[in-house]
Design an enzyme around this catalytic site. Sequence first.
Site, mmCIF file in Angstrom:
data_model
loop_
_atom_site.group_PDB
_atom_site.id
_atom_site.type_symbol
_atom_site.label_atom_id
_atom_site.label_comp_id
_atom_site.label_asym_id
_atom_site.label_seq_id
_atom_site.Cartn_x
_atom_site.Cartn_y
_atom_site.Cartn_z
ATOM 1 N N CYS A 29 43.355 32.548 43.224
ATOM 2 C CA CYS A 29 44.260 33.059 42.190
ATOM 3 C C CYS A 29 45.571 33.550 42.807
ATOM 4 O O CYS A 29 45.569 34.457 43.644
ATOM 5 C CB CYS A 29 43.583 34.201 41.426
ATOM 6 S SG CYS A 29 44.734 35.018 40.306
ATOM 7 N N LYS A 56 32.176 34.803 33.459
ATOM 8 C CA LYS A 56 32.471 36.154 33.955
ATOM 9 C C LYS A 56 31.297 37.114 33.790
ATOM 10 O O LYS A 56 30.717 37.178 32.701
ATOM 11 C CB LYS A 56 33.681 36.719 33.203
ATOM 12 C CG LYS A 56 34.950 35.941 33.460
ATOM 13 C CD LYS A 56 36.075 36.361 32.546
ATOM 14 C CE LYS A 56 37.210 35.374 32.676
ATOM 15 N NZ LYS A 56 38.158 35.403 31.591
ATOM 16 N N VAL A 69 41.677 38.582 36.867
ATOM 17 C CA VAL A 69 41.838 39.181 38.192
ATOM 18 C C VAL A 69 43.329 39.154 38.503
ATOM 19 O O VAL A 69 44.042 38.295 37.983
ATOM 20 C CB VAL A 69 41.043 38.399 39.267
ATOM 21 C CG1 VAL A 69 39.570 38.583 39.063
ATOM 22 C CG2 VAL A 69 41.431 36.933 39.347
ATOM 23 N N GLU A 81 46.345 43.970 36.276
ATOM 24 C CA GLU A 81 47.668 43.325 36.199
ATOM 25 C C GLU A 81 48.285 43.378 37.607
ATOM 26 O O GLU A 81 48.522 44.466 38.154
ATOM 27 C CB GLU A 81 48.604 43.988 35.171
ATOM 28 C CG GLU A 81 48.290 43.622 33.729
ATOM 29 C CD GLU A 81 48.374 42.121 33.484
ATOM 30 O OE1 GLU A 81 49.360 41.480 33.896
ATOM 31 O OE2 GLU A 81 47.429 41.555 32.909
ATOM 32 N N SER A 82 48.570 42.193 38.153
ATOM 33 C CA SER A 82 48.985 42.111 39.560
ATOM 34 C C SER A 82 50.176 43.011 39.889
ATOM 35 O O SER A 82 50.162 43.723 40.901
ATOM 36 C CB SER A 82 49.284 40.656 39.939
ATOM 37 O OG SER A 82 50.278 40.104 39.109
#
Length: 241
Positions: A29, A56, A69, A81-82
């Site tokens: 990802c 999941k 993720v 949230e990245s």
Amino acid sequence: MSTLKSYAKGTEMPALTPGKLRLYSMRFCPFAQRTRLVLAHKNIEFETVNVDLKEKPEWFLERNPLGLVPVLEQDDKIIYESAVTCDYLDDVYPENKLTPSDPYSKARDRILMEMFSKLVTHYYGTFRSKGKDPEALESMWKNMLPFEKAIAERGTYFGGDKPSMLDFFVWPWFERMAVMVAMMSEVNPFPAEKFPKLTAWVEVMKTLPAVKETMFDTTTHLIFLQSNAAGKPNYDIGLTM
Ligand SMILES: N[C@@H](CCC(=O)N[C@@H](CS)C(=O)NCC(=O)O)C(=O)O
């Protein structure tokens, strides 16, 4: 405990250790890679639990109802949230600070981060069409130009003479640009003559320890993307445990 193979629905969640930072991730990802880059750059101690995003686990959905993720967990704190996870890490672990302290520089970087989401959209458009949709390709290039200009103005990195949050924020898609180049024989989606500064930046980024630690080679990315496109994502490529 750090895990490699992904956990699917029906599995038991690996036990949490008090005080230990945990990252829920998926190895391929690009968003989770942002968080992994910041963790690696700052030498933060953490463990990884990889998640099967097609099936999941219930306990993963309890942590992030969005089902995406990356997710960070430490004791009673859960963050996802990245961009949020990266900012959180930069605040809590201020050594090797990645966000500019100057408010104007910080604001300019934020603008580029906002613009980057458009670039990502056109990146996937180009990817899906294998470069055969000239509009998607043109849009991707158009959205790449501000980044070429920014690097030209700033130096080696977006952060000047050292990498900043913006460098790590955009890197995962440039790492995967090589996959696009490998897939497309008729058109080069990342021509060095059009993007000389970004091309040079890619080479310098590849020498950073955090990038080396989190990156996959083009062939492995390609295998994952093909498995994903076929509807059977192979999250565990190359793993034996
Ligand atoms: N806006 C999110 C996007 C994260 C994201 O899209 N992650 C993907 C994997 S690369 C995911 O978890 N997908 C699962 C799903 O869509 O169900 C972020 O920046 O963290």
